[in-house]
Write a protein that holds these residues in place. Structure first.
Motif, short mmCIF file in Angstrom:
data_model
loop_
_atom_site.label_atom_id
_atom_site.label_comp_id
_atom_site.label_asym_id
_atom_site.label_seq_id
_atom_site.Cartn_x
_atom_site.Cartn_y
_atom_site.Cartn_z
N UNK A 144 54.80 40.30 62.71
CA UNK A 144 55.33 41.19 61.40
C UNK A 144 55.45 40.85 60.36
N UNK A 145 56.07 39.62 60.23
CA UNK A 145 55.47 38.90 58.69
C UNK A 145 56.55 39.84 57.84
N UNK A 146 56.28 40.31 56.70
CA UNK A 146 56.88 40.58 55.29
C UNK A 146 58.11 41.88 55.73
N UNK A 147 57.19 42.41 56.63
CA UNK A 147 57.79 43.70 57.36
C UNK A 147 58.94 43.84 58.16
N UNK A 148 59.51 42.30 58.74
CA UNK A 148 61.19 42.66 59.12
C UNK A 148 62.18 42.43 58.60
N UNK A 149 61.87 42.36 57.08
CA UNK A 149 62.72 42.39 56.04
C UNK A 149 62.70 43.72 54.90
N UNK A 150 62.02 45.11 55.80
CA UNK A 150 61.95 46.40 54.64
C UNK A 150 62.46 46.85 54.68
N UNK A 151 63.26 47.67 53.91
CA UNK A 151 63.94 48.69 53.57
C UNK A 151 63.99 49.41 52.66
N UNK A 152 63.81 50.86 52.50
CA UNK A 152 63.29 52.03 52.26
C UNK A 152 64.46 51.93 50.60
N UNK A 153 63.68 52.05 49.76
CA UNK A 153 65.15 51.93 48.44
C UNK A 153 66.56 53.09 48.90
N UNK A 154 65.90 54.16 48.92
CA UNK A 154 66.52 55.53 49.77
C UNK A 154 67.81 55.38 50.21
N UNK A 155 67.77 54.41 51.43
CA UNK A 155 68.37 54.08 52.35
C UNK A 155 69.05 52.61 52.10
N UNK A 156 68.71 51.86 51.15
CA UNK A 156 69.31 50.61 50.79
C UNK A 156 70.92 51.14 50.47
#
Length: 863
Positions: A702-714
């Motif tokens: 999955x690569x760097x997508x493991x740590x992705x979080x949408x800004x609005x959810x952040x």
């Protein structure tokens, strides 16, 4: 967490005294009041419950538990022989005079002919008690067993069966917790090489388990808790208690070996591993409390009991454990390790030497395995999925039901009675159906006769006997004996056919009301009810688990991956349970009886426990990966180091849990054994296949997508750190030096980059990259979002976490909103709390800007 750890360490004698006082305060009322466990429950709205309620209201004397005394002539002879008849009749008369016995229906009475087999060698009498099995005193049932079996001799076999008899026999089962403790102690001694290091996790787990079980026993007086509730609580509490203490003690020993003082090592351990333990433990509690959505009394009680035990282990891990760490000091290291630390502190080792971590003997193999997983991630992913798929295949034939005496181990009186009845009267005699017919008027008698005739002619019915209509109540009881055993699928199909076709046809055009009940029908109703509620329950625990992991790791894919892993582990565990208990692969060898259906409540209970335990390993594994990701922003490196540094610890913890769960299999109780086998299999699959192979290889893909979080959810998620505040203070071996050595010379630790990726050595002149800061530290808090968190998860304090009030959030999390009183009060004060949080954010934003303005001026003044 640091302040709590430091206080407990410095006031260690006081903390130990408080724990001793709490145990005494719980033990005194426990010894005085005892317990009040009961398996009695009702399923309102189900047909079997309506039949039992109608029977109890109209014919109380018939609503008590009915058990059987089975007699069998071993040699040539007959039950009707005068000597046998005299001996059996005398025994039945003595049984009828015992306490709690309402009546005894003899095979020698006017209606006793159907109770004698065709060959005349087997017969049974019915003992009717004055209450349901759960309410009968165990001593009274034991008297019945002893009195009946006193009539045995070389020619006459006497056995007993029925629900009350089974419960009394289960009460004699011996606990096997000590076996699990001994096995866990051996694993801890091998892992630590220190006697005190072995004893410390065991002491903490035993103290926590004692407090939890005492609290559960007292709780049985205020709510309905089944007889299996304390055993399941001990099963879970003992396993997680040892594991949680193991994680913290391991981190503490690492600090000691790196030259920290005992106090600083304890504080560091609690501020890192302690946070992960609290988060993991509360995740387990949340999963167990998910059973409340089922609104089924025994399952709710079991969930509360297990959650109480787990909560006690968490509290012990963050309070009692640091106090014991203070008492033992540096003696948790063995002599060789203490000499090495003393030599290092004396300055005889070159300052630039990189000292090995605690797990040096296995660091290089673990590192090589982590590299291999990264290099062949696709192959490992497919191989792990294949293993899990093969183990999950038996789960496709999962059939829920309730075990009966036919599944009891050979040699028990209940199993012998079951086999004798099946041989003499057919398999269905062990689970007759009870049709409760209520006549609306005397003119409904012809409709009742038609019903009896129709039932007798129904395929799958061996016999149907209608009792007389009671004049006062207009009630008649029809005993229906199926041709199949209670656990046969044909018997379940017969119940459905009677309810949907035969009974409605007989009721048509009359005032007759008929309910199909009995133990066999009630078991089927419970299985259908749980199967219908399973999707809701699964959605609740998966949703809550994903939300908690999303809050902890600020990622979308990490919680989704964890949910998928949990489902895979559960499916594989169910496959093992089906193979052992439903297919009978080894159940007789384990002394757990022959093949039969899986307990109806097992899936929901196991799912709750497994989701909690699987989240434990996910938290400990990914938290180390997340810590490295926050510092380096290198996904592959973070996964390698996280896997290498936590793999040995997770595997040791898994071995301890497997030993504890397996020990409960040896107790001889089939229901508890199903939990033990299922949980042991799930932990083994989770730790040695999923977390060791599948999770890291999938995260590499999955690569760097493991740590992705949408800004609005952040912006709307609360901020909870489970790794603790990152530290940069120097220790005898600089963390920065160790990190540079790992990158520049991977052969020193065994955690190397892939061969195709050359090592990256940071230039000496370049400062170490700063830790990543939150992307939106000054984002104002919204009243609407705060109310959403308050409405859905306010009892767990999530609105306080959202507002940055971590202490208040933890207080609510541990006390369920201060026992539910603080939560509604927050509805009135939440707008003011939001304004206070926003004002605090403004102050925090102003301070860095002021520092940034003053710093250049100071530099100019100095230069």
């Amino acid at each position: 967490m640091s302040a709590l750890a430091r206080w407990c360490f410095r006031h260690r004698l006081l903390v130990v005294g408080i724990w001793a006082a709490v145990l005494v305060a719980l033990a005194v009322p426990y010894a005085t009041l005892g317990t009040h466990y009961s398996d009695e429950f009702s399923l309102p709205g189900l047909e079997s419950s309506k039949a039992q309620a109608r029977l109890q209201a109209s014919e109380p004397q018939q609503s008590g538990d009915s058990d059987q005394i089975v007699v069998h002539v071993r040699r040539d002879g007959s039950i009707r022989d005068a000597a046998v008849r005299q001996k059996v009749t005398s025994m039945l008369d003595r049984v009828a005079a015992l306490p709690s016995v309402t009546s005894v229906t003899s095979m020698y009475g006017p209606t006793g002919a159907p109770r004698i087999s065709k060959d005349g060698r087997t017969a049974y009498a019915t003992v009717t008690f004055d209450a349901q099995a759960e309410r009968i005193p165990a001593a009274d049932v034991t008297r019945v067993i002893d009195t009946a079996r006193a009539a045995r001799d070389a020619d006459l076999q006497v056995e007993l069966g029925g629900q009350a008899i089974s419960l009394a026999a289960e009460g004699k089962a011996q606990g096997t917790e000590a076996i699990g403790l001994v096995a866990a102690g051996i694993i801890l001694f091998v892992a630590f090489g220190s006697l005190l290091g072995m004893l410390l996790p065991l002491l903490v787990a035993i103290a926590a388990l004692g407090a939890g079980l005492l609290a559960v026993g007292l709780t049985s007086h205020v709510m309905t808790l089944g007889t299996d509730a304390p055993t399941v609580a001990a099963l879970i509490g003992l396993g997680v208690g040892i594991d949680y203490a193991l994680f913290i003690v391991t981190r503490h020993r690492t600090g000691l070996r790196n030259g920290l003082t005992p106090e600083e090592a304890a504080v560091r351990a609690l501020n890192t591993s302690g946070r992960a333990v609290v988060f993991a433990g509360l995740t387990v509690v949340t999963a167990l409390l998910g059973l409340l959505v089922l609104r089924i009394g025994p399952l709710t009680g079991m969930g509360i009991s297990a959650a109480t035990a787990v909560l006690a282990t968490v509290i012990a891990a963050v309070t009692l454990l640091p106090a014991l760490l203070g008492l033992f000091g540096g003696r948790l290291l063995n002599r060789r390790q203490r000499r090495a630390v003393a030599t290092r502190n004396a300055g005889t080792v070159h300052p630039g030497t990189v000292h090995p971590p605690l797990n040096t003997p296995t660091a290089r193999p673990r590192g090589r395995w982590a590299e291999r997983v990264e290099r062949h991630r696709t192959l490992f992913t497919l191989a792990a999925l294949l293993v899990v798929t093969v183990l999950s295949l038996p789960a496709l034939s999962l059939r829920l039901g309730t075990s009966d005496a036919g599944n009891d181990p050979k040699g028990t009186t209940t199993r012998a009675a079951y086999d004798l009845l099946a041989q003499g009267f057919g398999a269905g005699s062990n689970g007759p159906l009870v049709l409760v017919a209520q006549l609306g008027a005397p003119s409904d008698a012809p409709a009742l006769d038609r019903l009896v005739s129709a039932v007798r002619s129904t395929p799958g019915v061996a016999s149907a006997t209608a009792g007389p209509v009671t004049a006062a109540t207009g009630l008649s009881v029809i005993d229906v004996v199926p041709t199949g055993a209670p656990q046969d699928e044909a018997t379940s199909a017969l119940i459905t056919h009677l309810r949907e076709d035969v009974v409605p046809a007989a009721e048509l055009g009359s005032g007759l009301t008929v309910y199909v009940g009995g133990t066999t029908a009630a078991s089927g109703d419970l299985a259908d009810l749980l199967a219908g509620k399973l999707p809701l329950f699964l959605g609740v625990i998966v949703g809550l688990g994903c939300l908690l992991l999303m809050v902890a790791f600020r990622s979308v894919l990490v919680p989704l991956t964890a949910a998928v892993m949990n489902l895979l582990a559960s499916a594989a565990a169910f496959g093992v349970v089906v193979a052992v208990f439903q297919w009978g692969w080894g159940s007789e060898l384990l002394g757990l009886g022959k093949a039969g259906p899986v307990e109806a409540e097992l899936p929901v209970i196991m799912l709750a426990i497994l989701f909690g335990l699987s989240m434990d390993y996910q938290v400990f594994l990914v938290s180390r990966m997340h810590e490295e990701w926050e510092q380096t922003r290198d996904n592959h490196r973070a996964i390698r180091i996280g896997q290498a540094e936590t793999g040995r610890l997770i595997n040791a913890a898994a071995l301890i849990m497997i030993c504890v769960f397996t020990a409960f299999v040896l107790g001889g109780e089939r229901v508890i054994a199903e939990y033990g086998v299922g949980l042991a299999a799930a932990v083994a699959i989770d730790a040695f296949v999923l977390r060791t192979v599948l999770v890291p290889s999938l995260m590499h893909l999955l690569g760097r997508a493991n740590w992705w979080l949408p800004a609005w959810l952040e912006r709307i998620l609360p901020r909870v750190s489970i790794e603790g505040a990152p530290t940069r203070e120097s220790v005898p071996v600089s963390a920065r030096t160790v990190r540079a050595e790992r990158t520049a010379a991977p052969h020193l630790t065994g955690v190397a980059t892939a061969e195709s990726r050359p090592p990256v050595v940071p230039p000496p002149s370049r400062p170490e990259p700063p830790l990543r800061q939150d992307s939106t530290p000054g984002a104002p808090k919204s009243v609407a979002v705060a109310y959403l968190w308050w409405f859905f998860l306010g009892l767990f304090g999530m609105h306080h976490f959202y507002l940055g009030r971590t202490g208040r959030g933890l207080l609510y999390l541990c006390t369920l909103g201060i026992c539910g009183l603080g939560w509604p009060a927050d509805a009135l004060t939440l707008p003011r709390q939001v304004r206070s949080a926003n004002a605090r954010i403004v102050r925090q934003d102003i301070a860095p800007r002021a520092d940034a303005t003053v710093a250049p001026a100071l530099d100019d003044h100095v230069h």
